[in-house]
Each structure stands twice: as C-alpha cells, then as structure tokens.
Motif scaffolding. Structure first.
Motif, PDB file in Angstrom:
ATOM      1  N   THR A  44       0.835  -1.195   0.000  1.00 35.89           N
ATOM      2  CA  THR A  44       0.000   0.000   0.000  1.00 35.89           C
ATOM      3  C   THR A  44       0.868   1.244   0.000  1.00 35.89           C
ATOM      4  O   THR A  44       1.813   1.339   0.787  1.00 35.89           O
ATOM      5  N   LYS A  45       0.551   2.186  -0.873  1.00 33.35           N
ATOM      6  CA  LYS A  45       1.258   3.463  -0.924  1.00 33.35           C
ATOM      7  C   LYS A  45       0.667   4.368   0.152  1.00 33.35           C
ATOM      8  O   LYS A  45      -0.542   4.600   0.177  1.00 33.35           O
ATOM      9  N   LEU A  46       1.527   4.889   1.046  1.00 34.76           N
ATOM     10  CA  LEU A  46       1.045   5.703   2.152  1.00 34.76           C
ATOM     11  C   LEU A  46       1.011   7.192   1.853  1.00 34.76           C
ATOM     12  O   LEU A  46       0.332   7.934   2.564  1.00 34.76           O
ATOM     13  N   GLU A  47       1.714   7.651   0.819  1.00 32.32           N
ATOM     14  CA  GLU A  47       1.741   9.083   0.535  1.00 32.32           C
ATOM     15  C   GLU A  47       0.320   9.614   0.359  1.00 32.32           C
ATOM     16  O   GLU A  47      -0.463   9.080  -0.414  1.00 32.32           O
ATOM     17  N   GLY A  48      -0.007  10.648   1.124  1.00 33.36           N
ATOM     18  CA  GLY A  48      -1.324  11.261   1.030  1.00 33.36           C
ATOM     19  C   GLY A  48      -2.417  10.537   1.790  1.00 33.36           C
ATOM     20  O   GLY A  48      -3.575  10.961   1.789  1.00 33.36           O
ATOM     21  N   ALA A  49      -2.082   9.443   2.469  1.00 34.00           N
ATOM     22  CA  ALA A  49      -3.086   8.667   3.207  1.00 34.00           C
ATOM     23  C   ALA A  49      -3.497   9.405   4.481  1.00 34.00           C
ATOM     24  O   ALA A  49      -2.793  10.283   4.967  1.00 34.00           O
ATOM     25  N   GLU A  50      -4.640   9.012   5.003  1.00 35.81           N
ATOM     26  CA  GLU A  50      -5.115   9.538   6.285  1.00 35.81           C
ATOM     27  C   GLU A  50      -4.807   8.472   7.337  1.00 35.81           C
ATOM     28  O   GLU A  50      -5.195   7.319   7.184  1.00 35.81           O
ATOM     29  N   ILE A  51      -4.085   8.880   8.388  1.00 39.02           N
ATOM     30  CA  ILE A  51      -3.650   7.929   9.413  1.00 39.02           C
ATOM     31  C   ILE A  51      -3.992   8.488  10.786  1.00 39.02           C
ATOM     32  O   ILE A  51      -3.840   9.681  11.019  1.00 39.02           O
ATOM     33  N   GLY A  52      -4.458   7.630  11.685  1.00 41.08           N
ATOM     34  CA  GLY A  52      -4.737   8.099  13.033  1.00 41.08           C
ATOM     35  C   GLY A  52      -5.248   6.997  13.939  1.00 41.08           C
ATOM     36  O   GLY A  52      -5.578   5.901  13.496  1.00 41.08           O
ATOM     37  N   VAL A  53      -5.306   7.314  15.215  1.00 30.42           N
ATOM     38  CA  VAL A  53      -5.809   6.398  16.231  1.00 30.42           C
ATOM     39  C   VAL A  53      -7.295   6.172  15.989  1.00 30.42           C
ATOM     40  O   VAL A  53      -8.012   7.075  15.550  1.00 30.42           O
ATOM     41  N   ASP A  54      -7.775   4.964  16.269  1.00 31.52           N
ATOM     42  CA  ASP A  54      -9.195   4.644  16.080  1.00 31.52           C
ATOM     43  C   ASP A  54      -9.748   4.010  17.355  1.00 31.52           C
ATOM     44  O   ASP A  54      -9.212   3.014  17.821  1.00 31.52           O
ATOM     45  N   THR A  55     -10.808   4.591  17.886  1.00 34.05           N
ATOM     46  CA  THR A  55     -11.417   4.059  19.103  1.00 34.05           C
ATOM     47  C   THR A  55     -12.759   3.401  18.824  1.00 34.05           C
ATOM     48  O   THR A  55     -13.389   2.866  19.732  1.00 34.05           O
ATOM     49  N   SER A  56     -13.196   3.392  17.571  1.00 33.47           N
ATOM     50  CA  SER A  56     -14.531   2.895  17.223  1.00 33.47           C
ATOM     51  C   SER A  56     -14.683   1.381  17.391  1.00 33.47           C
ATOM     52  O   SER A  56     -15.794   0.891  17.504  1.00 33.47           O
ATOM     53  N   LEU A  57     -13.582   0.635  17.411  1.00 33.96           N
ATOM     54  CA  LEU A  57     -13.667  -0.823  17.473  1.00 33.96           C
ATOM     55  C   LEU A  57     -13.617  -1.358  18.911  1.00 33.96           C
ATOM     56  O   LEU A  57     -13.744  -2.561  19.130  1.00 33.96           O
ATOM     57  N   GLY A  58     -13.419  -0.469  19.883  1.00 40.74           N
ATOM     58  CA  GLY A  58     -13.427  -0.886  21.270  1.00 40.74           C
ATOM     59  C   GLY A  58     -12.223  -1.692  21.710  1.00 40.74           C
ATOM     60  O   GLY A  58     -12.272  -2.402  22.706  1.00 40.74           O
ATOM     61  N   LYS A  59     -11.131  -1.614  20.963  1.00 38.12           N
ATOM     62  CA  LYS A  59      -9.886  -2.316  21.322  1.00 38.12           C
ATOM     63  C   LYS A  59      -8.806  -1.281  21.571  1.00 38.12           C
ATOM     64  O   LYS A  59      -8.788  -0.250  20.910  1.00 38.12           O
ATOM     65  N   PRO A  60      -7.882  -1.552  22.497  1.00 41.20           N
ATOM     66  CA  PRO A  60      -6.776  -0.604  22.695  1.00 41.20           C
ATOM     67  C   PRO A  60      -5.720  -0.736  21.599  1.00 41.20           C
ATOM     68  O   PRO A  60      -5.609  -1.784  20.960  1.00 41.20           O
ATOM     69  N   PHE A  61      -4.976   0.341  21.378  1.00 40.08           N
ATOM     70  CA  PHE A  61      -3.824   0.380  20.459  1.00 40.08           C
ATOM     71  C   PHE A  61      -4.206   0.142  19.002  1.00 40.08           C
ATOM     72  O   PHE A  61      -3.426  -0.399  18.221  1.00 40.08           O
TER      73      PHE A  61
ATOM     74  N   ASN B  59     -10.680   2.572  -2.064  1.00 39.36           N
ATOM     75  CA  ASN B  59     -11.709   2.921  -1.083  1.00 39.36           C
ATOM     76  C   ASN B  59     -11.648   1.973   0.114  1.00 39.36           C
ATOM     77  O   ASN B  59     -12.657   1.625   0.678  1.00 39.36           O
ATOM     78  N   ARG B  60     -10.445   1.568   0.482  1.00 37.13           N
ATOM     79  CA  ARG B  60     -10.263   0.600   1.555  1.00 37.13           C
ATOM     80  C   ARG B  60      -9.761   1.297   2.814  1.00 37.13           C
ATOM     81  O   ARG B  60      -8.991   2.248   2.742  1.00 37.13           O
ATOM     82  N   ILE B  61     -10.176   0.819   3.957  1.00 38.31           N
ATOM     83  CA  ILE B  61      -9.662   1.299   5.236  1.00 38.31           C
ATOM     84  C   ILE B  61      -8.934   0.131   5.898  1.00 38.31           C
ATOM     85  O   ILE B  61      -9.491  -0.951   6.037  1.00 38.31           O
ATOM     86  N   PHE B  62      -7.671   0.361   6.261  1.00 42.55           N
ATOM     87  CA  PHE B  62      -6.893  -0.647   6.967  1.00 42.55           C
ATOM     88  C   PHE B  62      -6.942  -0.340   8.458  1.00 42.55           C
ATOM     89  O   PHE B  62      -6.709   0.798   8.865  1.00 42.55           O
ATOM     90  N   TYR B  63      -7.239  -1.354   9.259  1.00 41.13           N
ATOM     91  CA  TYR B  63      -7.200  -1.223  10.710  1.00 41.13           C
ATOM     92  C   TYR B  63      -6.068  -2.089  11.229  1.00 41.13           C
ATOM     93  O   TYR B  63      -5.965  -3.263  10.861  1.00 41.13           O
ATOM     94  N   PHE B  64      -5.222  -1.502  12.076  1.00 43.48           N
ATOM     95  CA  PHE B  64      -4.084  -2.203  12.651  1.00 43.48           C
ATOM     96  C   PHE B  64      -4.197  -2.155  14.169  1.00 43.48           C
ATOM     97  O   PHE B  64      -4.689  -1.185  14.727  1.00 43.48           O
ATOM     98  N   CYS B  65      -3.690  -3.193  14.827  1.00 41.31           N
ATOM     99  CA  CYS B  65      -3.677  -3.229  16.279  1.00 41.31           C
ATOM    100  C   CYS B  65      -2.257  -3.569  16.731  1.00 41.31           C
ATOM    101  O   CYS B  65      -1.716  -4.607  16.344  1.00 41.31           O
ATOM    102  N   ALA B  66      -1.671  -2.667  17.527  1.00 42.18           N
ATOM    103  CA  ALA B  66      -0.331  -2.880  18.062  1.00 42.18           C
ATOM    104  C   ALA B  66      -0.430  -3.568  19.426  1.00 42.18           C
ATOM    105  O   ALA B  66      -1.517  -3.675  19.998  1.00 42.18           O
ATOM    106  N   THR B  67       0.709  -4.009  19.946  1.00 39.90           N
ATOM    107  CA  THR B  67       0.716  -4.721  21.229  1.00 39.90           C
ATOM    108  C   THR B  67       0.821  -3.767  22.417  1.00 39.90           C
ATOM    109  O   THR B  67       0.579  -4.175  23.547  1.00 39.90           O
ATOM    110  N   SER B  68       1.184  -2.508  22.169  1.00 38.33           N
ATOM    111  CA  SER B  68       1.313  -1.531  23.258  1.00 38.33           C
ATOM    112  C   SER B  68       1.125  -0.126  22.697  1.00 38.33           C
ATOM    113  O   SER B  68       1.187   0.086  21.480  1.00 38.33           O
ATOM    114  N   ASN B  69       0.929   0.821  23.590  1.00 37.27           N
ATOM    115  CA  ASN B  69       0.789   2.215  23.181  1.00 37.27           C
ATOM    116  C   ASN B  69       2.092   2.715  22.549  1.00 37.27           C
ATOM    117  O   ASN B  69       2.080   3.429  21.558  1.00 37.27           O
TER     118      ASN B  69
END
Length: 118
Positions: A65-82, A92-102
């Motif tokens: 995935t090319k990141l240039e110009g992408a919108e990136i940020g924290v997401d709290t809508s899924l009810g999971k931390p990190f 028109n795709r949204i990628f959701y990632f979950c890290a192991t820590s803040n």
C-alpha cells in the motif's frame, strides 16, 4: 526488488524505516477478525505485509500500500486498545491495525506519518 537480506550485496540500499508484527483487521466475506502479519514500511513510502517475518525477502508480499497522502490516526470505534487506521488516497479501503502496546502504536504512527508527508 531490494530487501533487507540483500544489504550485504547492495550496501547503499536504505533499510526499511519501520518493521514488525501488527494485527490487521480482516473484513473479507468469509473471514472476519484480526490476523497477525509482519509489516515492513519502506523508505519509498510503501507498506508491505507478509504472513510471517521469515517471508520478507523470500516471498511476495500479501499486500503493498502506498502511504503518501493517506489519512492515518488512532481509532477508538472498534473498542480495542492500540488500534489505528490507514485510509490510502488510492482506492476505497480502510486498513485497521492493532499494536501490542501504546509505545508500539506510536512508533508505527510516527513512521507512517513521515511516509504520508514525504
């Protein structure tokens, strides 16, 4: 394609800016949930991901995935931390990632932000 294992043969090749395991949300018609994947953010601003760390440099990435110009940020809508999301400019795709820590989430967000605004 030049990858980390080729550094000895190509010493001037830049190392990836960020790499590591993240959980990626799967939203296919058949599978739903989170899958652990090995991610590599290259200096050219492309995010590659593989099934396992050992696949980097040996197999084709599962996705790029090319990141240039992408919108990136924290997401709290899924009810999971990190959890953070990436909405690439192309497609028109949204990628959701979950890290192991803040701390790990912040590391990825900083690296991705640099790729978004080169």
């Amino acid at each position: 394609m030049i990858v980390g294992s080729d550094i000895s043969r190509y010493p001037n090749t830049p190392r990836p800016t960020c790499r590591g395991y993240l959980h990626k949300r799967t939203q296919s018609a058949i599978l739903k949930g989170w899958r652990k994947r090995w991610f590599v953010l290259k200096h050219n601003g492309y995010l590659h991901y593989y099934k396992h760390k050992k696949d980097e440099g040996k197999c084709r990435p599962l996705g790029v995935t090319k990141l240039e110009g992408a919108e990136i940020g924290v997401d709290t809508s899924l009810g999971k931390p990190f959890v953070f999301k990436c909405i690439p400019q192309a497609g028109n795709r949204i990628f959701y990632f979950c890290a192991t820590s803040n701390q790990e989430m912040k590391r990825w967000l900083e690296a991705m932000d640099k790729a978004v605004h080169p």
